[in-house]
Scaffold this active site. Structure first.
Site, mmCIF file in Angstrom:
data_model
loop_
_atom_site.group_PDB
_atom_site.id
_atom_site.type_symbol
_atom_site.label_atom_id
_atom_site.label_comp_id
_atom_site.label_asym_id
_atom_site.label_seq_id
_atom_site.Cartn_x
_atom_site.Cartn_y
_atom_site.Cartn_z
ATOM 1 N N LEU B 18 0.863 -1.185 0.000
ATOM 2 C CA LEU B 18 0.000 0.000 0.000
ATOM 3 C C LEU B 18 0.894 1.228 0.000
ATOM 4 C CD1 LEU B 18 -2.472 -1.192 2.803
ATOM 5 C CD2 LEU B 18 -2.790 -1.367 0.321
ATOM 6 N N GLY B 19 0.939 1.917 -1.126
ATOM 7 C CA GLY B 19 1.766 3.128 -1.225
ATOM 8 C C GLY B 19 3.059 2.850 -1.956
ATOM 9 N N ALA B 20 3.424 3.742 -2.869
ATOM 10 C CA ALA B 20 4.668 3.587 -3.625
ATOM 11 C C ALA B 20 5.420 4.916 -3.613
ATOM 12 C CB ALA B 20 4.386 3.113 -5.045
ATOM 13 N N THR B 22 8.635 7.106 -1.437
ATOM 14 C CA THR B 22 10.085 6.897 -1.344
ATOM 15 C C THR B 22 10.421 5.516 -0.786
ATOM 16 O OG1 THR B 22 10.072 9.204 -0.658
ATOM 17 C CG2 THR B 22 12.189 8.075 -0.621
ATOM 18 N N VAL B 23 9.779 5.160 0.330
ATOM 19 C CA VAL B 23 10.076 3.876 0.965
ATOM 20 C C VAL B 23 9.494 2.729 0.149
ATOM 21 C CG1 VAL B 23 9.844 2.493 3.056
ATOM 22 C CG2 VAL B 23 10.147 4.972 3.240
ATOM 23 N N LYS B 112 4.269 5.439 12.309
ATOM 24 C CA LYS B 112 4.360 5.754 13.756
ATOM 25 C C LYS B 112 3.152 6.509 14.260
ATOM 26 C CE LYS B 112 7.042 8.345 11.406
ATOM 27 N NZ LYS B 112 8.123 8.144 10.568
ATOM 28 N N GLY B 194 15.423 19.233 1.379
ATOM 29 C CA GLY B 194 14.448 18.149 1.471
ATOM 30 C C GLY B 194 14.463 17.431 2.810
ATOM 31 N N GLU B 197 9.863 19.279 5.702
ATOM 32 C CA GLU B 197 8.707 19.457 4.836
ATOM 33 C C GLU B 197 8.385 20.947 4.700
ATOM 34 O OE1 GLU B 197 6.480 16.645 4.093
ATOM 35 O OE2 GLU B 197 7.788 15.209 5.105
ATOM 36 N N LYS B 212 7.037 8.481 18.184
ATOM 37 C CA LYS B 212 8.062 7.454 18.375
ATOM 38 C C LYS B 212 8.313 7.210 19.856
ATOM 39 C CE LYS B 212 10.173 8.752 13.967
ATOM 40 N NZ LYS B 212 11.133 9.703 13.347
#
Lengths: 439, 439
Positions: B18-20, B22-23, B112, B194, B197, B212
Site C-alpha cells: 500500500l503506497g509507492a 520513497t520507501v 508511527k 528536502g 517538509e 516514536k
C-alpha cells in the site's frame, strides 16, 4: 483465550542450567527474582529444575539455591525443556548440548569457542530435533549483534562488519594509549583488575575475537565460516612507541574483528580477520573505551549502523542469555522456531593475501630533494595508490621520516612495494607498517 | 525435508504493498531484484501481487512495474498473505490494516502516527486474527529499536531510554550549532535540501518524535502509552544565543525523546517526554549529527546500550520494513508469531510535573560578596541540590552572570526555587532555564 493471556492456563517449562559461574549465577538469580516478569513475557512459567556444577560442595553465591545443585550434568541436559549452557569450552559442553537436543530441549548458550569450532554440527542437530539453538551471548555480551545480523539484516545485504569485540585487549590498548604504559605493564594492570586471565593467550593473541569474528561472518554473509578461516594477529608486539606514533597520525590503535565482502576484478568472496589497526580519532570505533564493545555494520540499504554496549561481565551477558530464554520459551508456547543456520550464499572465504586494507608505512629517508618523489613512484609502480604523505625533517639532520597512508591495497601489492622501497638508495629504513581501518 | 530446505517445495506468499512513495519504491525494487535472497532467508517465494497508489497514471520510478499498480487499496489489503502499509497517516491506513487482518494477512508498517494513536486497537485485531503485526520502521529507520526493546530486553528491566529520533530537528540544531544560523535560517536550509517538509510542524514541534517516544515507552515498560501521554516541547523558540550559551557550558542542544521509569518516595510510574535539552559534549548523544538517529537504552543487567544509524530515507527504512517482511514470511512457513503487545506491567504514566531532570539556570546577579551564597541558599531551601556553579564577572561591572547546574529535580521544586530567586534583591534577572540530560 490463548495461553499467554491467561495466568491460570500458563504452562510451566523446565529449565536446566549447566554451570554456575559469573554469568550462570546472574541468570539463576534473575530467573528466580523476576519470575513473574518472565512468565508475562514468555507466556510460560520458567521453573529451574537443576543446576549442574563440578563441585556441589564449593562455596558459592547465595543466589543459587543449594537444593538445585547437582554434579550430574547429563541429567540436567536431558531432563528439561530449555537448557542453558554456561560452562564454556569445547567438551563436555558439546556432548551435553547434543544430548539436550536429542532429549528435545532447546539450548541457549554463550559459548563462542564451541560455536566457532562446531557450529554446523550443532545447528544440524538442533534442526534435526526441531528445537531452538540460541547464542546471542556468544558475541559482544549484551549487544544484540547476533539478532542484528540474523534478523534485522534479513532484508538487506551486509557489505562489512567492523567490531571491537574483545574487552580485554581494548582495555589494555586504552591503558597504553592514555597512560603511556608498555604492553606488559598494561597487561599486568588488566590482570590485577580481573579484566585479563592469568593465562591471557585467548585474549591477547586474538583467539577470542577470532571465534566471535567467525560467528559474525557466518551470520553476515550466510556462509559457513569456522575459526580456521579467520586470519588472526594479536597485540603482544604493540609497543608504547607504536601508540605514540598512532597519536601523531591522529589515530588510536584498536583490535578489530573484520568481516568484509569483496566482489571486484581480483577476488570474489569474504575476508575474515582479526588484527590491530590504526583507527582515525574521529571514527566512532576510536572512542570505544575500556571493556566496552562496539560493532559497526555496513549494509547496502541500511547504510551504517553501530551498536555499542558492555561486551562482557556477569549481568550484561545474563541479559543476552535471558532474552534468548524468553524467545525459546515463547516458541514452546506459541509454536515457531529460532532462525536456522543460513549458509545458502556459500561464498568463498578468501585467504589472508586477498585482504584489502589501507596501510600506514613509515620510512627513514635521505633528506634530499627528490626522495619523496622516489618513494611515491615506487608505490605507484607497484599498484599502491597513496592517500596522504607526511614528512618530518629534523633540523640539521641529513635524514627525514616519511609517513605514507595508502588507499586500500592488497597485502601482495603492499609487500611488493615495500620490498622495492628497501632496494632504493634514498630509503634508509622501513620503520613500521601498520594497517589502517575505518573512514 | 522441511520446506525451507527444499527449493521445489517452497511455498509462495502473496505480498501486497500500500503506497509507492520513497520507501515503497525501495521496498518493491529490493523484493524484485533480490528475490532469490528473500526466498532463501524467509523460506517462501515472495510474490508482489499488487501495489496500491492514489494515481495509477502518475509518473514514477521504473523500479515499480506498472502492471502491478492499482487504485483499489482495499483489494490489495484483503487479497494477500503479507500486506506492507506505507501510505502513512491515520486514515485510510487504519481501515486498510484492519481489513488486512480480517482477511488473514500479516501486516508490516512504518506508520508511527497510526501506532501512537491506535496501537492497542491494531494489536488486538492482529491477535484476534492470529496474524503478525510488525512496525520496526516506525522508530528510527534502519536501527532495530523495536526489536531491541521488544526482544533483546525481554530478559532485562529497562530503566530509561534516551533517543534522538527526529533527523529533521537534529539537522536544524546541527546547522545552528556549527554555522551559527538562526532557527529560521536553519529551517530554510533543511527545507531546501528536502530534510524538512514545507509544513514543518510535525518535526519542529516535536510531534513526530512524540509518536516514536510513545512507541518506545510502550515497548520499554510493557505499558500502554499513547501520543496524549507524551509531554512535548519543540525547537521553535531555540535561538542562536541559546546554542552559544550551550557551547559555553560544554554542551550541545539536542531534541531528546525520553522514557524513564521512576520509582522513589515521590512517584512511581513512567515519565514520557520530548524536549530540547543540553547534552554534555562528551556524552555519546552529543556527537550524533545531521539526519542520523541514536537510541540509548539503560537496563538493570545490560547497563548502557547504544544504537546508531540512519533514521529516515527510502533505503534505510526499506531495510527495516524488509526485515519484518522476512520474519512475518518465516512465521507463515514455520509457524510461530510476532511478539504480541505486552502491557502487563501497566505502570502509571506520570504527568509533566513528575519529570525529573537536571536544569541549567542562568541568573544576572549583583556582583557583591554573598550573592552566590544567597543563590545557593534559595536552591537548598527549595529542595534543589546544586551540581555546579559558574560565575562570570565583568571587569568594572556591578553585575555578574551565574550559571547553575542542578542535580535531578522535579519541575515543581525548580519552579518554586526560581520564583523565590526572583524575589531576592541580589538576583537582578533570570536569564534562562534549560533542561540538562545525559551524564
Amino acid at each position: 483465550m490463548s495461553p499467554q493471556n491467561s495466568v491460570t492456563a500458563r504452562p510451566a517449562l523446565k529449565v536446566g542450567v549447566l554451570g554456575a559461574g559469573t554469568v550462570g549465577t546472574q541468570v539463576i538469580r534473575l530467573l528466580l527474582e523476576q519470575s513473574e516478569e518472565f512468565t508475562a513475557r514468555s507466556g510460560a512459567r520458567l521453573a529451574i529444575t537443576g543446576v549442574a556444577v563440578r563441585n556441589v560442595a564449593a562455596p558459592r553465591d547465595e543466589s543459587v539455591p543449594r537444593e538445585l545443585l547437582t554434579d550430574d550434568a547429563t541429567a540436567v541436559a536431558t531432563s528439561n525443556d530449555l537448557v542453558i549452557e554456561l560452562i564454556g569450552g569445547i567438551e563436555p559442553a558439546r556432548t551435553l548440548i547434543l544430548a539436550a537436543f536429542k532429549a528435545g530441549a532447546s539450548v541457549i548458550t554463550g559459548n563462542k569457542a564451541l560455536i566457532a569450532a562446531h557450529g554446523p554440527e550443532l545447528y544440524a542437530a538442533a534442526a534435526a530435533a526441531d528445537v531452538d539453538f540460541y547464542y546471542e551471548a556468544a558475541v559482544a555480551g549484551a549487544i544484540p549483534v547476533v539478532y542484528a545480523l540474523r534478523e534485522s539484516m534479513a532484508g538487506d545485504r551486509v557489505t562489512s562488519v567492523l567490531g571491537i569485540v574483545n574487552g580485554t585487549t581494548n582495555y589494555i590498548l586504552d591503558e597504553m594509549s592514555t597512560k603511556g604504559l608498555s604492553f606488559d605493564e598494561a597487561l599486568a594492570t588488566a590482570q590485577e583488575l580481573g579484566y585479563a586471565e592469568a593465562d591471557p593467550t585467548a585474549d591477547v593473541d586474538g583467539l577470542d575475537a577470532a571465534a566471535k569474528c567467525a560467528i559474525i561472518a557466518s551470520l553476515a554473509f550466510h556462509t559457513r565460516v569456522g575459526l580456521d578461516d579467520v586470519t588472526v594477529e594479536g597485540i603482544r608486539s604493540i609497543t608504547a612507541e607504536d601508540i605514540r606514533e598512532a597519536h601523531a597520525s591522529g589515530c588510536e590503535i584498536k583490535v578489530l574483528a573484520i568481516a568484509q565482502r569483496r566482489e571486484d576484478d581480483h577476488a570474489r568472496g569474504i575476508s575474515v580477520r582479526v588484527h590491530p589497526a590504526l583507527v582515525p580519532a574521529h571514527h566512532p570505533l576510536a572512542s570505544v573505551h575500556g571493556a566496552f564493545n562496539a560493532v559497526l555494520i555496513e549494509a547496502e540499504s541500511a547504510g551504517r549502523l553501530m551498536f555499542y554496549g558492555q561486551g562482557a561481565g556477569g549481568a550484561p551477558t545474563a541479559s543476552a542469555v535471558l532474552s534468548d530464554v524468553v524467545a525459546a520459551a515463547a516458541h514452546r508456547v506459541n509454536g515457531g522456531q529460532a532462525p536456522r543456520e543460513s549458509s545458502y550464499a556459500d561464498l568463498p572465504v578468501l585467504g589472508p593475501e586477498s585482504a584489502i586494507t589501507r596501510y600506514q608505512v613509515q620510512l627513514r629517508v635521505d633528506d634530499q630533494p627528490g626522495s619523496l618523489a622516489t618513494v611515491a613512484g615506487v608505490f605507484a609502480e607497484n599498484g599502491v595508490s597513496i592517500d596522504s604523505v607526511r614528512q618530518s625533517a629534523y633540523v640539521g639532520a641529513a635524514e627525514a621520516t616519511v609517513t605514507i597512508v595508502t588507499h586500500p591495497a592488497s597485502v601482495f601489492h603492499l609487500d611488493t612495494a615495500v620490498d622495492a622501497l628497501r632496494g632504493e638508495d634514498r630509503v634508509l629504513d622501513v620503520l613500521s607498517i601498520q594497517k589502517v581501518e575505518g573512514e
